[in-house]
Design an enzyme around this catalytic site. Structure first.
Site, PDB file in Angstrom:
ATOM      1  CD1 TRP A 180      77.589  25.786 -28.215  1.00 15.13           C
ATOM      2  CD2 TRP A 180      78.250  26.861 -26.366  1.00 15.13           C
ATOM      3  NE1 TRP A 180      77.266  27.105 -28.361  1.00 15.13           N
ATOM      4  CE2 TRP A 180      77.666  27.784 -27.239  1.00 15.13           C
ATOM      5  CE3 TRP A 180      78.735  27.310 -25.139  1.00 15.13           C
ATOM      6  CZ2 TRP A 180      77.549  29.142 -26.940  1.00 15.13           C
ATOM      7  CZ3 TRP A 180      78.621  28.651 -24.828  1.00 15.13           C
ATOM      8  CH2 TRP A 180      78.030  29.553 -25.718  1.00 15.13           C
ATOM      9  CB  ALA A 226      72.692  27.000 -21.421  1.00 13.40           C
ATOM     10  CG  ASP A 268      77.300  25.784 -19.792  1.00 11.88           C
ATOM     11  OD1 ASP A 268      76.434  26.588 -19.403  1.00 11.88           O
ATOM     12  OD2 ASP A 268      77.758  25.785 -20.948  1.00 11.88           O
ATOM     13  CE  LYS A 327      70.593  29.148 -25.440  1.00  8.39           C
ATOM     14  NZ  LYS A 327      71.182  29.006 -26.738  1.00  8.39           N
TER      15      LYS A 327
END
Ligand code: LMR
Length: 410
Positions: free
Chosen positions: A130, A213, A211, A246
């Protein structure tokens, strides 16, 4: 003081968001920033969020500070959502959690903790990763290096090359991993690969920084946390940065958490006090509203069920779009194989076209994806799939070259 500062190039994702908003063409298609969109192209407030928010507004009695570690009820609910209720790291009291301003805040806080504990530690990130991982992690002063990850030939993971590169790292090196729905490629590790990676990480004494998300938007709430839960159960130390942007649709409320798994409860207490100190020195205390909503949803069975079914509907829509876009592309671009899109998970796929073709899609057809050809599948709609596939076919059919100024010739 500030006169000599040069203007910086806009962030690739946020720059694209601004360009899309400014485009007046009604046919425009936003496959840029990673936000979920419904069939009307909206990013709705989830019904469960709306219900929790109304109840909260009616019952809230103060706007006083929440404290640097945030809302304890939220932190506890997130631990259970992320790790699963009976996780051994929880029963062993090895987990400490801090509410953060989004997943970004969690990534930065984790990086600052690593820097405080081991100033020369190097963080190894996937190729690609990312775009915002670089400023978030390197901004703490840590050095970043890359390991091979995405295989453009298959649209999957170059697992052997990844393992070979990680095998060479020194003990104490930090490896940043995406729990699921890899951003930007959509290529995830299988459960078997997570197990093999765990063996390597243990043997080499590496520190994972995971991570997460997109929990719930890949294969399911538990499935998407498989690797994270495995690592937190089997390793003495893991950092997990989690975003509620999200899966709760809380983007602008900046809601996230950092979970630290330590080797013992005493070590966890000391590290937690450091996290609190660091948070106090950056944002002091996190924003309350989004976390209070998440806590309310996770605490109430009916709301929780409603939320889970809304996440499931988002996930299914993305999965369906993946299958349908592959079919359309097969029809319009039979000489190209886009089958990898159906095998990938989460919001993103790396489309695999070059920058000139990405620019041609944008300028001639108002289709927006980032220059590296990352596309947000959730930005497609059934009604514009045909338009999108035809636009791609047109762009692939001609050879486009760009000069240094970005002017195209064909
Ligand atoms: C994305 O990857 O597009 C999102 O996570 C939004 C962002 O902040 O970059």
């Amino acid at each position: 003081m500030f006169e000599h500062l040069d203007a910086v190039v806009p962030d690739p994702i946020l720059g694209l968001m601004a360009a899309f908003r400014a485009d007046p063409d009604p046919r425009k298609v936003d496959l840029g920033i990673g936000v979920y969109r419904d069939e009307q192209g909206h990013t709705p407030v989830l019904e469960a969020v709306r219900a929790a928010e109304s109840a909260l507004l009616a019952s809230q009695t103060t706007k006083s500070y929440v404290g640097p570690a945030g809302n304890p009820g939220f932190n506890q609910s997130m631990e259970q959502l992320v790790l699963g209720a009976a996780h051994p790291a929880l029963t062993d009291r090895r987990v400490r959690s801090v509410q953060t301003p989004g997943g970004c805040g969690a990534l930065r806080l984790g990086a600052e903790l690593i820097r405080a504990a081991s100033p020369d530690a190097v963080v190894h990130v996937s190729t690609p990763t990312w775009a915002n991982h670089t400023p978030l992690l390197a901004g703490s002063g840590l050095r970043l290096e890359r390991y091979p990850y995405f295989d453009p030939a298959t649209g999957g993971v170059q697992f052997a090359a990844m393992m070979t590169a990680l095998e060479r790292l020194s003990p104490g090196a930090v490896v940043l991993l995406h729990a699921s729905c890899h951003n930007p490629t959509g290529a995830d590790l299988s459960q078997g690969e997570w197990r093999d990676l765990l063996t390597l990480v243990k043997r080499r004494g590496l520190t994972p920084f995971i991570d997460m998300a997109y929990q719930g938007l890949g294969e399911g709430m538990d499935e998407d946390a498989f690797g994270l839960r495995l690592f937190c159960a089997e390793l003495p130390e893991v950092l997990c940065a989690v975003s509620c942007s999200k899966n709760f649709g809380l983007y602008r409320e900046r809601t996230g958490s950092l979970h630290l798994i330590s080797s013992s409860s005493a070590a966890a207490d000391a590290a937690f006090s450091q996290l609190v100190r660091i948070a106090r020195g950056i944002w002091s205390m996190p924003p309350d509203h989004g976390a209070a909503i998440v806590q309310a949803i996770l605490a109430e069975e009916k709301l929780r069920r409603q939320w889970a079914s809304e996440v499931e509907a988002m996930r299914r829509r993305i999965e369906e779009l993946r299958l349908e876009v592959v079919q359309r592309l097969r029809r319009h671009c039979p000489q190209h194989d886009f089958g990898f899109i159906a095998r990938q998970r989460g919001m993103f796929s790396f489309f695999g076209i070059d920058t000139a073709q990405v620019h041609a899609l944008r300028e001639r057809h108002h289709v927006y994806m980032t220059d590296d050809s990352r596309m947000n599948i959730a930005g497609l709609r059934h009604e514009n799939l045909e338009y999108f596939a035809r636009a791609v076919a047109e762009v692939l059919a001609v050879r486009i070259t760009e000069d240094h100024s970005g002017t195209m010739t064909r």
